[in-house]
Design an enzyme around this catalytic site. Structure first.
Site, mmCIF file in Angstrom:
data_model
loop_
_atom_site.group_PDB
_atom_site.id
_atom_site.type_symbol
_atom_site.label_atom_id
_atom_site.label_comp_id
_atom_site.label_asym_id
_atom_site.label_seq_id
_atom_site.Cartn_x
_atom_site.Cartn_y
_atom_site.Cartn_z
ATOM 1 N N LYS A 9 0.866 -1.180 -0.050
ATOM 2 C CA LYS A 9 -0.172 0.110 -0.045
ATOM 3 C C LYS A 9 0.942 1.429 -0.063
ATOM 4 O O LYS A 9 2.019 1.073 0.302
ATOM 5 C CB LYS A 9 -0.806 0.119 1.071
ATOM 6 C CG LYS A 9 -0.257 0.138 2.739
ATOM 7 C CD LYS A 9 -0.122 1.616 3.043
ATOM 8 C CE LYS A 9 0.717 1.442 4.273
ATOM 9 N NZ LYS A 9 1.541 2.934 4.586
ATOM 10 N N PRO A 92 9.748 -4.390 -0.233
ATOM 11 C CA PRO A 92 10.844 -4.119 0.909
ATOM 12 C C PRO A 92 10.385 -4.166 2.214
ATOM 13 O O PRO A 92 9.382 -3.751 2.626
ATOM 14 C CB PRO A 92 11.498 -2.935 0.221
ATOM 15 C CG PRO A 92 10.409 -2.170 -0.621
ATOM 16 C CD PRO A 92 9.519 -3.313 -1.098
ATOM 17 N N ASP A 134 -2.890 -1.885 10.313
ATOM 18 C CA ASP A 134 -3.095 -1.951 8.770
ATOM 19 C C ASP A 134 -3.770 -2.895 8.241
ATOM 20 O O ASP A 134 -4.041 -2.744 7.070
ATOM 21 C CB ASP A 134 -1.599 -1.704 8.408
ATOM 22 C CG ASP A 134 -1.073 -0.264 8.329
ATOM 23 O OD1 ASP A 134 -1.651 0.859 8.354
ATOM 24 O OD2 ASP A 134 0.219 0.055 8.164
#
Length: 300
Positions: A9, A92, A134
């Site tokens: 996101k 990452p 999240d």
């Protein structure tokens, strides 16, 4: 076997409204799913959890969010089986892109399918919120306004497909550090999420780009010059807007064509040692219909 992907996101905005009594920060942010993703393969096993990751230095034990998601799901549903999780990382790590959260969300969605558990979406969101702020967004995907700790969500229309270039410098930024220093320093500019929503509803990507703000930049950019350099370099390369995602250090930009995005990606790969990616915005996940849910022990 179930193969499922967990998408990264970006934040089209990030505002901090204050400190909550529970110690968390009250936030208001527009979040957007992008095509950069990890791949999660789930296989049944008689009992327990086994996790393998293609990144050797990442811990593949009960401290990993994907493992914790599997443990919680199996416990809450009373499922007698176990699961083998094969995680292929492309997002990452510690980058402000919700890589760990999206892996946990993918495990929750995947286990629901693998064992035909019938857990409804509302329950998945509840379980996700127990693991991280999240994760509810990562369960749904698309374009959404997130408030509260980030777990209170309101669906926006899907942003028109937009090309994205991301650059993750080879440095780490602690989310806790960023929020702690923001409390002390504050920010001069705050996003207008209502205006961003209006632009999204008009399918006005340039309008969205012109209103993107992240208050944590007031902390992180001051500490890491490379983040500011990447923002400016992206604008010089033709970006409609550039901004840090989450608490950083990843910087992303919105581009108005594939060709411009490719040219900027290639230039950044030559000019920096950052990890550079090109992708697009994506819509919400499609959830299979679930017919049943019970906390009684399942026989599988």
């Amino acid at each position: 076997m179930i193969k499922i992907q967990g998408n990264a996101k970006i934040n089209l905005s990030l505002d901090i409204l204050g400190k909550r009594e529970d110690g968390f920060h009250e936030v208001s942010m527009v979040m957007q799913t992008i095509g950069l993703h990890d791949t999660i393969v789930l296989r049944k096993r008689e009992s327990g959890i086994a996790l393998t990751i293609n990144v050797p230095w990442l811990r593949a034990d009960a401290s990993n969010l994907a493992w914790r998601a599997a443990s919680l799901m199996l416990k809450e549903t009373g499922c007698r089986g176990g699961v083998e999780i094969e995680l292929t990382k492309r997002i990452p790590v510690a980058a402000g892109l919700a890589g760990g959260s999206t892996d946990a969300a993918a495990v929750l969605r995947g286990l629901n399918q693998l064992y035909h558990l019938g857990v409804p979406r509302a329950k998945l969101l509840e379980l996700g919120a127990q693991l991280g702020s999240d994760i509810p967004f990562c369960l749904l995907g698309g374009t959404m306004l997130a408030t509260g700790r980030g777990e209170v969500l309101r669906r926006f229309p899907t942003l028109p497909k937009t090309w994205i270039v991301l650059a993750k410098p080879k440095l780490s930024v602690s989310t806790a550090w960023a929020y702690q220093h923001y409390d002390a320093e504050g920010a001069d500019r705050h996003p207008d999420n209502a205006a961003i929503e209006a632009c999204i509803r008009r399918r006005d990507v340039r309008g969205v780009a012109g209103r993107m703000e992240n208050v944590l930049e007031s902390v992180t950019v001051r500490a890491y010059e490379e983040i500011d350099w990447l923002k400016r370099r992206m604008l010089e390369g033709g970006a409609m807007a550039s901004m840090m995602s989450g608490s950083g250090p990843t910087v992303f930009c919105l581009m108005d064509s594939r060709e411009k995005a490719q040219a900027l990606r290639d230039a950044l790969r030559e000019e920096t040692n950052a990890f550079v990616y090109m992708t697009t915005t994506t819509g919400p996940y499609r959830h299979p219909r679930q017919k049943r849910f019970t906390r009684r022990r399942q026989k599988h």
